[in-house]
Design a protein around this motif. Structure first.
Motif, mmCIF file in Angstrom:
data_model
loop_
_atom_site.group_PDB
_atom_site.id
_atom_site.type_symbol
_atom_site.label_atom_id
_atom_site.label_comp_id
_atom_site.label_asym_id
_atom_site.label_seq_id
_atom_site.Cartn_x
_atom_site.Cartn_y
_atom_site.Cartn_z
ATOM 1 N N THR A 156 1.503 -1.043 -0.524
ATOM 2 C CA THR A 156 -0.366 -0.196 -0.220
ATOM 3 C C THR A 156 0.455 1.245 -0.414
ATOM 4 O O THR A 156 2.095 0.727 -0.011
ATOM 5 C CB THR A 156 -0.893 0.194 1.344
ATOM 6 O OG1 THR A 156 0.092 0.052 2.439
ATOM 7 C CG2 THR A 156 -1.864 -1.268 1.327
ATOM 8 N N PRO A 157 0.352 2.196 -0.305
ATOM 9 C CA PRO A 157 0.692 3.354 -0.252
ATOM 10 C C PRO A 157 2.082 3.996 1.268
ATOM 11 O O PRO A 157 2.893 4.262 1.056
ATOM 12 C CB PRO A 157 -0.003 4.840 -0.485
ATOM 13 C CG PRO A 157 -1.145 3.804 -1.707
ATOM 14 C CD PRO A 157 -1.015 2.410 -1.052
ATOM 15 N N GLN A 158 1.068 3.625 2.320
ATOM 16 C CA GLN A 158 1.367 4.076 3.051
ATOM 17 C C GLN A 158 2.988 2.849 3.719
ATOM 18 O O GLN A 158 3.691 2.905 4.219
ATOM 19 C CB GLN A 158 1.128 3.463 4.155
ATOM 20 C CG GLN A 158 -0.651 4.505 4.812
ATOM 21 C CD GLN A 158 -1.658 4.379 3.401
ATOM 22 O OE1 GLN A 158 -1.698 2.759 2.898
ATOM 23 N NE2 GLN A 158 -2.780 5.453 3.449
ATOM 24 N N ALA B 132 6.011 3.898 1.741
ATOM 25 C CA ALA B 132 6.337 5.508 2.390
ATOM 26 C C ALA B 132 7.302 4.384 3.753
ATOM 27 O O ALA B 132 8.181 5.072 3.809
ATOM 28 C CB ALA B 132 5.506 6.222 3.115
ATOM 29 N N ARG B 133 6.664 3.362 4.212
ATOM 30 C CA ARG B 133 7.500 3.168 4.966
ATOM 31 C C ARG B 133 8.600 2.256 5.375
ATOM 32 O O ARG B 133 9.685 2.424 5.470
ATOM 33 C CB ARG B 133 6.443 2.365 6.470
ATOM 34 C CG ARG B 133 7.154 1.722 7.346
ATOM 35 C CD ARG B 133 6.298 0.609 7.747
ATOM 36 N NE ARG B 133 6.561 0.386 9.636
ATOM 37 C CZ ARG B 133 6.559 -0.788 10.009
ATOM 38 N NH1 ARG B 133 5.718 -1.369 9.883
ATOM 39 N NH2 ARG B 133 6.773 -1.453 11.543
ATOM 40 N N PHE B 134 8.706 2.007 4.667
ATOM 41 C CA PHE B 134 9.875 1.560 3.624
ATOM 42 C C PHE B 134 10.559 2.422 3.391
ATOM 43 O O PHE B 134 12.208 1.939 3.713
ATOM 44 C CB PHE B 134 9.368 -0.036 2.553
ATOM 45 C CG PHE B 134 11.064 -0.724 1.354
ATOM 46 C CD1 PHE B 134 11.502 -1.387 1.922
ATOM 47 C CD2 PHE B 134 11.148 0.025 0.684
ATOM 48 C CE1 PHE B 134 12.394 -1.966 1.268
ATOM 49 C CE2 PHE B 134 11.646 -0.364 -0.118
ATOM 50 C CZ PHE B 134 13.426 -1.336 0.419
ATOM 51 N N LYS C 117 16.768 4.909 4.001
ATOM 52 C CA LYS C 117 17.192 5.291 4.194
ATOM 53 C C LYS C 117 17.379 6.092 5.465
ATOM 54 O O LYS C 117 18.185 7.291 5.500
ATOM 55 C CB LYS C 117 16.124 7.493 3.461
ATOM 56 C CG LYS C 117 15.901 7.340 2.483
ATOM 57 C CD LYS C 117 14.416 8.573 2.081
ATOM 58 C CE LYS C 117 14.085 8.167 0.601
ATOM 59 N NZ LYS C 117 13.693 9.796 0.272
ATOM 60 N N ARG C 118 17.360 5.421 6.361
ATOM 61 C CA ARG C 118 18.182 5.773 7.738
ATOM 62 C C ARG C 118 19.810 5.482 7.921
ATOM 63 O O ARG C 118 20.526 4.708 6.267
ATOM 64 C CB ARG C 118 17.876 4.263 8.354
ATOM 65 C CG ARG C 118 16.291 4.764 9.187
ATOM 66 C CD ARG C 118 16.342 3.660 10.215
ATOM 67 N NE ARG C 118 14.524 4.266 10.673
ATOM 68 C CZ ARG C 118 14.361 3.841 11.736
ATOM 69 N NH1 ARG C 118 15.456 2.857 12.471
ATOM 70 N NH2 ARG C 118 13.271 3.909 11.920
#
Length: 118
Positions: free
Chosen positions: A51-53, A56-58, A63-64
């Motif tokens: 899903t888009p959420q 975005a979480r991935f 990017k950490r």
């Protein structure tokens, strides 16, 4: 996601309840029951696109890393006397900062006193 009751009666969201006893103490029948969720094959085939959420979480997780300050960071090797390093670690712990942050602060203080900025 399955919800389990906690000991105080409130509900929490977690996976399955933990096994009542360690796997190595279970009988064959108990072990079979406790691990039956892993018997399905090709579980990955049941997943759809994220899903888009989820996407975005991935992306946030991917990017950490160390935030970039100034021109970035450079890893160096420095020899430090053991007692000085121990004192540094104690102070860093007390200030709740990383050792590298404390060393950088020290270098900034010395450089600001000794040399003009530039």
């Amino acid at each position: 996601m399955k919800k389990n009751k906690t000991t105080n009666g409130s509900r929490k969201t977690q996976g399955k309840t933990p096994a009542s006893k360690p796997y190595w103490e279970m009988t064959t029948a108990e072990l079979r029951e406790a691990t039956k969720e892993f018997d399905r094959e090709f579980v990955g085939d049941t997943f759809g696109p994220p899903t888009p959420q989820q996407r975005a979480r991935f992306e946030r997780a991917r990017k950490r890393g160390r935030p970039r300050n100034g021109l970035g960071a450079k890893t160096i090797s420095v020899t430090v006397e053991k007692r000085l390093l121990a004192r540094t670690d104690r102070l860093a712990k007390r200030l709740h900062v990383a050792r590298a942050v404390l060393v950088a602060r020290g270098l900034q203080a010395v450089l600001s006193e000794e040399a003009p900025v530039g």
